[in-house]
Design a protein around this motif. Structure first.
Motif, mmCIF file in Angstrom:
data_model
loop_
_atom_site.group_PDB
_atom_site.id
_atom_site.type_symbol
_atom_site.label_atom_id
_atom_site.label_comp_id
_atom_site.label_asym_id
_atom_site.label_seq_id
_atom_site.Cartn_x
_atom_site.Cartn_y
_atom_site.Cartn_z
ATOM 1 N N TYR A 2 48.322 34.683 44.149
ATOM 2 C CA TYR A 2 48.511 34.194 45.494
ATOM 3 C C TYR A 2 47.421 33.198 45.835
ATOM 4 C CZ TYR A 2 51.855 37.902 46.014
ATOM 5 O OH TYR A 2 52.930 38.708 45.852
ATOM 6 N N GLU A 5 43.847 34.427 46.398
ATOM 7 C CA GLU A 5 43.230 34.854 45.147
ATOM 8 C C GLU A 5 42.834 33.650 44.310
ATOM 9 O OE1 GLU A 5 46.417 37.165 43.619
ATOM 10 O OE2 GLU A 5 45.660 39.035 44.442
ATOM 11 N N HIS A 51 53.202 31.570 56.055
ATOM 12 C CA HIS A 51 52.151 32.538 56.368
ATOM 13 C C HIS A 51 52.713 33.547 57.366
ATOM 14 C CE1 HIS A 51 51.886 29.843 59.823
ATOM 15 N NE2 HIS A 51 51.421 30.873 60.472
ATOM 16 N N ALA A 77 47.845 42.073 54.709
ATOM 17 C CA ALA A 77 48.013 41.708 53.301
ATOM 18 C C ALA A 77 49.259 42.385 52.730
ATOM 19 C CB ALA A 77 46.777 42.090 52.501
ATOM 20 N N TYR A 78 49.466 43.652 53.098
ATOM 21 C CA TYR A 78 50.636 44.382 52.627
ATOM 22 C C TYR A 78 51.914 43.739 53.167
ATOM 23 C CZ TYR A 78 53.980 48.118 51.798
ATOM 24 O OH TYR A 78 55.083 48.826 51.397
ATOM 25 N N ALA A 80 52.340 40.670 54.253
ATOM 26 C CA ALA A 80 52.513 39.353 53.640
ATOM 27 C C ALA A 80 53.062 39.473 52.223
ATOM 28 C CB ALA A 80 51.187 38.602 53.640
ATOM 29 N N SER A 81 52.570 40.441 51.467
ATOM 30 C CA SER A 81 53.043 40.642 50.103
ATOM 31 C C SER A 81 54.516 41.022 50.090
ATOM 32 C CB SER A 81 52.215 41.732 49.425
ATOM 33 O OG SER A 81 52.748 42.029 48.155
ATOM 34 N N LYS A 82 54.882 41.970 50.937
ATOM 35 C CA LYS A 82 56.281 42.420 50.997
ATOM 36 C C LYS A 82 57.181 41.314 51.536
ATOM 37 C CE LYS A 82 55.731 46.304 49.127
ATOM 38 N NZ LYS A 82 56.238 46.499 47.781
ATOM 39 N N GLY A 84 56.624 38.124 51.157
ATOM 40 C CA GLY A 84 56.754 37.200 50.030
ATOM 41 C C GLY A 84 57.787 37.674 49.028
ATOM 42 N N ASP A 85 57.780 38.975 48.733
ATOM 43 C CA ASP A 85 58.776 39.541 47.816
ATOM 44 C C ASP A 85 60.192 39.326 48.355
ATOM 45 O OD1 ASP A 85 56.705 40.416 46.213
ATOM 46 O OD2 ASP A 85 56.852 42.514 46.850
#
Length: 111
Positions: A2, A5, A51, A77-78, A80-82, A84-85
């Motif tokens: 990401y 990172e 975002h 963060a969680y 955003a990750s989900k 994104g998925d």
């Protein structure tokens, strides 16, 4: 990787190079770090597509100020990750349409 990172890794590599370049001796890892730096700065870099903000969650879910204030960075963060998925399901189709329209590229298989 990401974007956040990638930026962290880029910063760490740059910092390590700066520290090694300040030393009096040539360090064996310096050349490898310079290659990593080149790779990170090349066209393989990621670009942020979207975002998510606490305000987005607050307004969409109808949360109060007090409720939205309890959302931690780890929660964000969680989410955003989900998110994104979930967006990846339509990402490839959308990418193809946008690139074909904006950049006038046809699929390689059509040529």
């Amino acid at each position: 990787m990401y974007y956040a990172e990638e930026q962290t890794v880029r910063d760490e590599v740059n910092q390590a190079i700066e520290q090694l370049e300040q030393s009096d001796q040539e360090h064996p890892a310096l050349e490898a770090l310079r290659r990593a730096q080149h790779t990170l700065n090349s066209n393989t870099a990621f670009f942020v597509v979207t975002h998510v903000a606490r305000e987005d969650i607050k307004s969409q879910m109808g949360l109060t100020e007090e409720q939205s204030a309890t959302i931690t960075d780890a929660d964000m963060a969680y989410v955003a990750s989900k998110l994104g998925d979930a967006l990846m399901h339509s990402y490839w189709d959308a990418l193809e349409i946008v690139v074909q329209h904006h950049l006038n590229f046809a699929e390689a298989s059509e040529e």
